[in-house]
Design an enzyme around this catalytic site. Structure first.
Site, PDB file in Angstrom:
ATOM      1  N   ARG A 221       0.852  -1.191   0.000  1.00 28.08           N
ATOM      2  CA  ARG A 221       0.000   0.000   0.000  1.00 28.08           C
ATOM      3  C   ARG A 221       0.885   1.237   0.000  1.00 28.08           C
ATOM      4  NH1 ARG A 221      -3.423  -2.671  -1.696  1.00 28.08           N
ATOM      5  NH2 ARG A 221      -5.399  -3.271  -0.750  1.00 28.08           N
ATOM      6  N   HIS A 269      -0.439  -0.101  -9.999  1.00 26.94           N
ATOM      7  CA  HIS A 269      -1.103  -1.097  -9.134  1.00 26.94           C
ATOM      8  C   HIS A 269      -1.502  -2.337  -9.951  1.00 26.94           C
ATOM      9  CE1 HIS A 269      -3.521  -1.485  -5.151  1.00 26.94           C
ATOM     10  NE2 HIS A 269      -3.246  -2.680  -5.635  1.00 26.94           N
TER      11      HIS A 269
END
Ligand code: OXD
Length: 306
Positions: A221, A269
Site C-alpha cells: 500500500r 497497481h
C-alpha cells in the site's frame, strides 16, 4: 441463497455471469440501494450505504488481497470478512518482485540506457551476496515471493509479526527485530498489510538502516511509505532506486515528483491482478464450505486489521 455483488470500479457483467454459472441455485444480483437482504456479498470498495442496509450478511468476500479500505467502514457484526487467499495472485507477485530485484541487480536499466546511446559497454559483475533481499510481511503472498527469491540464490531475510520458518529464509519477527532485519538487507520488499502499526513504516529512519545503495520495492500500500523520505534518501544517494506499484493516491496525481524521478520505476497497481475465474471458483468453494458449517481460510481478523 442470495448473493449481492457490489464492486466499485469493476465491470459487473462478467462477474455476475461467472457467479451465476457457478452457483445456478443462487440468486446473484448487482446491488442497488434498497435491495432485499442477501446472505453473502462479493465486494470491492463498497459504499457505506451497502453495509448500512445489508446488516444480516453471513460472509463478505473481497475480490482483492488487501482489506484495509473495507475495514474502515462500519461493518455488520453478523458477517465474516474473507480476503482472496492467493487465487493466482502469489505467482504474479513473485514474478513482479523477482523481475524488479533482477532488473536492479543485473543493471538492465543501465544497459538499456547504454544501448539507447549506441554504447557497447560491459560493466563489472555484481555479487549476489552483496544484495540481500528483505521481505516484510510473510503472508501467503510474502512467503511465495521470499521462496521465489531463494531460487535465484539471493540471500533472503523475512520479517513478520510472529515467528515464521521458511526454507532458505532468515527469519526476523516483531518490533524488536525490525532494525536487525533492515540492517541485514539491501533490497527491501514490502508486502505488509496496512494497519495502524504499519502505516508509514518505510520512512527516513527505517530506510536509512538498509545497506548503502539500498533499493525499495513497494507492492503493498502507498501509505506504508513516506514519500518525501524516500525522495530525500534517493537524492542523498543512500538509496539507489525504487520500484513502486502502489501509491497514497491512485491514480498518482500528475504533479507528483515520483512521475519523473530518474531512480523510480512505477507501475499502476498491477503487481498482482485479481483473476476472475480463479477468484469465483475460490469464493464459491468457500460459500459451499460455510453452508456445510466448515471452517474456511482467508477470514480477516478485524481487530488485527488483516
Ligand atoms: C489489493 C489487490 O489488495 O489488488 O491491492 O488485490
Amino acid at each position: 441463497m442470495k448473493i449481492a455483488f457490489c464492486c466499485t470500479g469493476t465491470e459487473p457483467a462478467p462477474w455476475l455471469a461467472g457467479l451465476r454459472a457457478a452457483l445456478p441455485q443462487a440468486q446473484v444480483e448487482l446491488w442497488q440501494a434498497g435491495a432485499s437482504p442477501a446472505d453473502y456479498a462479493v465486494v470491492w470498495a463498497p459504499p457505506q450505504q451497502f453495509f448500512d442496509e445489508q446488516r444480516q450478511l453471513k460472509a463478505v468476500f473481497a475480490i482483492g488481497a488487501g482489506v484495509d479500505a473495507l475495514l474502515k467502514l462500519r461493518l455488520p457484526s453478523s458477517a465474516s470478512f474473507v480476503r482472496l487467499d492467493d487465487a493466482g495472485m502469489a505467482v504474479q507477485m513473485a514474478e513482479y518482485v523477482c523481475h524488479a530485484v533482477i532488473r536492479h541487480f543485473r543493471e538492465f536499466d543501465v544497459y538499456a540506457a547504454d544501448i539507447s546511446q549506441g554504447h557497447w559497454t560491459v560493466h563489472p559483475s555484481q555479487h549476489r551476496a552483496d544484495f540481500p533481499v528483505g521481505v516484510m510481511g510473510l503472508g501467503v503472498l510474502g512467503q511465495r515471493v521470499a521462496q521465489a527469491l531463494t531460487h535465484f540464490e539471493f540471500p533472503v531475510n523475512g520479517w513478520s509479526r510472529t515467528p515464521k520458518q521458511l526454507d532458505g529464509v532468515r527469519g526476523f519477527h516483531g518490533g524488536d527485530q525490525l532494525d536487525a532485519f533492515l540492517a541485514a538487507s539491501r533490497i527491501l520488499v514490502n508486502l505488509l498489510p496496512l494497519t495502524a502499526e504499519t502505516l508509514g513504516i518505510m520512512n527516513r529512519t527505517t530506510l536509512s538502516r538498509l545497506h548503502p545503495g539500498g533499493y525499495v520495492i513497494n507492492v503493498a500500500r502507498g501509505a506504508h511509505l513516506v514519500d518525501d523520505d524516500l525522495l530525500a534518501l534517493l537524492d542523498s544517494g543512500h538509496l539507489a532506486g525504487a520500484t513502486l506499484d502502489v501509491f497514497r493516491t491512485e491514480p498518482l496525481p500528475p504533479a507528483h515528483p515520483f512521475w519523473h524521478h530518474p531512480k523510480i520505476t512505477m507501475t499502476p497497481h498491477t503487481s498482482a491482478r485479481t483473476l476472475r475465474e480463479t477468484s469465483i471458483a475460490q469464493m464459491v468453494g468457500k460459500i459451499a464450505a460455510l453452508e456445510r458449517g466448515e471452517r474456511i481460510a482467508g477470514i480477516v481478523d478485524t481487530s488485527r486489521g488483516y
